[in-house]
Design an enzyme around this catalytic site. Structure first.
Site, mmCIF file in Angstrom:
data_model
loop_
_atom_site.group_PDB
_atom_site.id
_atom_site.type_symbol
_atom_site.label_atom_id
_atom_site.label_comp_id
_atom_site.label_asym_id
_atom_site.label_seq_id
_atom_site.Cartn_x
_atom_site.Cartn_y
_atom_site.Cartn_z
ATOM 1 C CB CYS A 81 -0.910 -0.009 1.222
ATOM 2 S SG CYS A 81 -2.062 1.378 1.271
ATOM 3 N N GLY A 82 0.988 1.909 -1.114
ATOM 4 C CA GLY A 82 1.944 3.017 -1.257
ATOM 5 C C GLY A 82 1.596 4.208 -0.382
ATOM 6 C CG HIS B 13 -1.301 -2.012 -9.561
ATOM 7 N ND1 HIS B 13 -2.178 -1.016 -9.177
ATOM 8 C CD2 HIS B 13 -0.590 -2.349 -8.455
ATOM 9 C CE1 HIS B 13 -1.977 -0.744 -7.896
ATOM 10 N NE2 HIS B 13 -1.030 -1.541 -7.436
ATOM 11 C CD GLU C 117 -6.865 1.575 -3.631
ATOM 12 O OE1 GLU C 117 -6.734 0.686 -2.755
ATOM 13 O OE2 GLU C 117 -6.455 2.751 -3.466
ATOM 14 C CB CYS D 298 -4.283 3.904 -5.950
ATOM 15 S SG CYS D 298 -3.680 2.213 -5.831
ATOM 16 N N GLY E 178 -0.810 2.253 -7.376
ATOM 17 C CA GLY E 178 -1.401 2.459 -8.703
ATOM 18 C C GLY E 178 -0.625 3.493 -9.506
#
Ligand SMILES: N[C@H](CCC[C@H](N)C(=O)O)C(=O)O
Length: 277
Positions: A74-75, A161, A210, A219, A222
């Protein structure tokens, strides 16, 4: 009783739980209860901070979506974990530290109390490691989604992704295709579905449906994924700004054989105590 911090990265919002000294007993039902935006606290993802399993890392962080499903990365979340550790007094400004995600270690550094840069590792394009069903690794894949013939890029940042060029899609099509692409059977573990417009070689606009959370304001992985797919196609420079509905991230990636860096904000909203049983 469970104390928590509410945070966000460009409007992608999180509840952060401190599991450093006592184990957290989480299950799908309790995660979904906490996620409820009326009867719970509400979040796109739940993050835990726990003792590291990897001795080279300072802490481990767990990641769960609104629907209770786990994720490997999770960035926006890892930037918030870094800011959370700084507020907890265990991470100094400017200090680089390795944190252990479910998909492996990343290195974070606080540029100031509200901005964090993260070495997200190298993007992974091998279909089997995304996972994505494909004959061979490619820059582009043809896929049929909800009756539409699409062309996507596919990559993992520790989580899957799909990246779609939105310029070619009519108004309203991403809204229909996002949910269908996120659950497409060629993505055995589901996928995050990013719809990207290329303003120029150093500027992208992106919206992401998501996996496990739906359309979000931002995201982080993303943004990394969209840049990596276009960089590999030779369509963007090695440093780009990615504009998401909630704001902008900076992504830098020279190309294969190098790690990718993401830089952006992390914000605290409030702290609380979870009283529901
Ligand atoms: N929904 C994602 C996890 C959160 C990713 C996103 N919030 C980010 O900032 O990278 C997944 O299931 O892989």
């Amino acid at each position: 009783m469970l104390r928590f911090s509410k945070m966000h990265g460009l409007g992608n919002d999180f509840v952060v739980l401190d599991g450093r000294t006592a184990p957290l007993s989480l299950n799908v039902a309790s995660i979904r209860a906490l996620a409820d935006r009326r009867t719970g606290v509400g979040f796109d993802q739940l993050l835990s901070v726990e003792p590291a399993r990897d001795p080279s890392c300072a802490f481990y962080y767990g990641i769960w979506n609104t629907d209770g499903s786990p994720s490997g990365q999770c960035g926006n979340g890892v930037r918030c974990v870094a800011a959370w550790l700084h507020r907890a007094g265990t991470l100094a400004l400017g200090e680089a530290v390795r944190l252990e995600s479910p998909s492996g270690p990343v290195t974070v550094r606080l540029l100031n109390a509200h901005e964090v840069t993260v070495d997200m590792g190298e993007p992974v394009f091998a279909p089997a490691r995304i996972p994505f069903a494909a004959e061979a690794e490619a820059d582009r894949y043809a896929i049929e989604v909800d009756g539409d013939a699409l062309e996507i890029g596919a990559v993992s940042m520790g989580n899957p992704h799909a990246v779609v060029m939105a310029e070619a899609l009519a108004e309203g099509v991403p809204e229909r295709l996002g949910p269908a692409l996120s659950t497409h059977p060629r993505f055995a573990a589901g996928t995050n579905a990013g719809f990207v417009r290329r303003a120029d070689r150093s500027h992208l606009q992106l919206r992401v449906h998501e996996r496990g959370a739906g359309w979000t304001q931002a995201c982080g992985t993303g943004a990394c994924a969209a840049m990596a797919v276009l960089r590999r196609r030779g369509e963007v420079d090695e440093s780009v700004q990615v504009d998401l509905p909630g704001g902008a991230l900076r992504i830098a990636w020279p190309g294969p054989g190098h790690t990718l860096w993401m830089t952006g904000p992390a914000a605290f909203v409030f702290e609380g105590t979870w009283l529901a049983d």
